[in-house]
Design a protein around this motif. Structure first.
Motif, short mmCIF file in Angstrom:
data_model
loop_
_atom_site.label_atom_id
_atom_site.label_comp_id
_atom_site.label_asym_id
_atom_site.label_seq_id
_atom_site.Cartn_x
_atom_site.Cartn_y
_atom_site.Cartn_z
N ASP A 24 -1.68 -1.48 1.60
CA ASP A 24 -2.36 -0.19 1.70
C ASP A 24 -2.46 0.27 3.15
OD1 ASP A 24 -3.73 2.06 0.73
OD2 ASP A 24 -5.68 1.10 1.00
N ASP A 79 -7.58 2.80 6.64
CA ASP A 79 -7.93 1.61 5.85
C ASP A 79 -8.75 0.59 6.63
OD1 ASP A 79 -7.71 0.44 3.23
OD2 ASP A 79 -6.30 -1.03 4.01
N HIS A 105 -11.50 3.62 2.41
CA HIS A 105 -12.17 3.53 1.11
C HIS A 105 -13.03 2.27 0.97
CE1 HIS A 105 -9.27 0.61 -1.04
NE2 HIS A 105 -8.94 0.63 0.23
N HIS A 106 -13.29 1.58 2.09
CA HIS A 106 -14.16 0.40 2.03
C HIS A 106 -15.63 0.80 1.95
CE1 HIS A 106 -10.46 -1.41 3.69
NE2 HIS A 106 -10.85 -2.46 2.99
N THR A 125 -6.61 3.58 0.33
CA THR A 125 -6.55 4.61 1.36
C THR A 125 -5.32 5.49 1.12
OG1 THR A 125 -7.74 3.22 2.92
CG2 THR A 125 -6.40 4.97 3.86
N ASP A 155 -3.12 -2.42 -3.57
CA ASP A 155 -4.59 -2.47 -3.58
C ASP A 155 -5.17 -2.54 -4.98
OD1 ASP A 155 -5.27 -2.72 -0.95
OD2 ASP A 155 -6.51 -0.93 -0.88
N ALA A 329 -10.75 -3.87 -4.33
CA ALA A 329 -9.43 -3.83 -3.66
C ALA A 329 -9.39 -2.93 -2.48
CB ALA A 329 -8.32 -3.55 -4.61
MN LIG Z 1 -7.14 -0.54 1.16
#
Ligand SMILES: [Mn+2]
Length: 329
Positions: A24, A79, A105-106, A125, A155, A329
């Protein structure tokens, strides 16, 4: 200035993916990079660590550099949940002087940067980058689509993680229609296990331990040396043991060359390991997270297992009530 305007005006953006890059990180980096190049921009694509061999089929991977050129006008981080994850590419002075766009996207993203595009519900991401390209009305070429689809596949572990939505599948369809060769990508991703890794899996798995709903495996420097593989190659182990029926959490301890220990965590839906990772100085997603701690391995094992057992005990009532089905993920 809006994030969209900033990106439209960028001529020489510095795009950065996180250290120890995965599909990703590299996929979103190259996906956005290709789109900008096709618009006549001069992006620098950077990652402090080398592109893993398994991703060296992606178009443009050989243009990714480990140092910046020095003439950039915007920084885009992809990411990465914090600035330390950018490794040697993080430069305090430069980051203070330029607009910094944080695309991630974490759930543990610390919200650095002057502009943020953080969507913890996005599966990858690469998904966020795809949506961004559509919003900007920028073309998605077959090269860009190939890289973004690779990020989506890796991911979501081939669309198997619990956060895989209809939206993610619709994006995959759109990327395939844009020219991403699904079978070819899967072929590259799946036919890529070095024999030494199989030997390592065998030896590590034979010593796997299960206690109180936590399955753990360990990879020592000695084992890595004997099998002739790197720590990164061993990282897939945690997904293998995450399927153990009696386990709610899977942990992989990997000794790094400098003696520190990398901790990889996976959990079943309803059990959130991101909090423990964050408390130990790492980060990640609810069902896939990690951190790196000073050795020795035995001490790290005790610390991490104690944290996890405590968290699991606190989560039990919710689990019994069939708690959330959250993401990762
Ligand atoms: Mn990722």
């Amino acid at each position: 200035m809006s994030l969209e305007t900033l990106l439209r005006q960028a001529q020489r953006p510095l795009l950065i993916a996180h250290i120890a890059p995965d599909g990703d990180a590299i996929g979103s980096l190259l996906g956005l990079g290709w789109a900008m190049k096709e618009l006549g921009r001069w992006p620098t694509l950077a990652c402090a660590d080398p592109v893993p061999e398994s991703l060296q089929f992606l178009p443009g991977h050989d243009e990714i550099v480990s140092r910046r050129k020095g003439d950039e006008d915007v920084i885009v981080s992809l990411d990465s949940s914090d600035l330390l994850r950018l490794g040697s590419l993080y430069d305090q002075e430069l980051f203070a002087a330029l607009p910094v766009v944080n695309i991630d996207h974490h759930v543990t993203n610390v919200r650095f940067g002057s502009e943020q595009l953080i969507e913890p519900t996005a599966v990858s991401t690469s998904q966020i980058v795809y949506d961004l390209l559509r919003r900007l009305d920028w073309p998605v070429s077959p090269w860009s689509a190939t890289c973004l689809l690779t990020g989506l596949i890796t991911d979501t572990r081939s669309f198997r993680t619990s956060n895989t939505t209809a939206e993610a599948l619709r994006t995959a369809v759109a990327l395939i229609e844009a020219g991403a060769p699904l079978a070819e990508i899967n072929g590259h991703l799946e036919h890529d296990i070095p024999m030494g890794v199989v030997t390592l899996w065998g030896r590590a798995l034979s010593a796997a331990r299960l206690q109180d709903g936590i399955v753990s495996v360990e990879v020592t420097r000695k084992l890595l040396r004997e099998c002739g593989v790197s720590g990164g190659d061993a990282s897939g182990l945690v997904s293998l043991v995450a399927g153990v029926r009696q386990a709610q959490i899977a942990v992989l301890f990997t000794e790094k060359p400098d003696g520190r220990v990398e901790v990889g965590l996976r959990s079943v839906p309803g059990v959130d390991v991101s909090g423990v990772a964050l408390a130990l100085g790492g980060g990640g997603h609810r069902q896939a997270a990690g951190c790196t701690l000073p050795g020795p391995l035995e001490a790290v094992r005790d610390t991490v297992l104690a944290h996890l057992a405590q968290m699991l005990a606190a989560a039990q009532p919710e689990l019994r009530a069939l708690g959330g089905s959250d993401s990762d993920a």
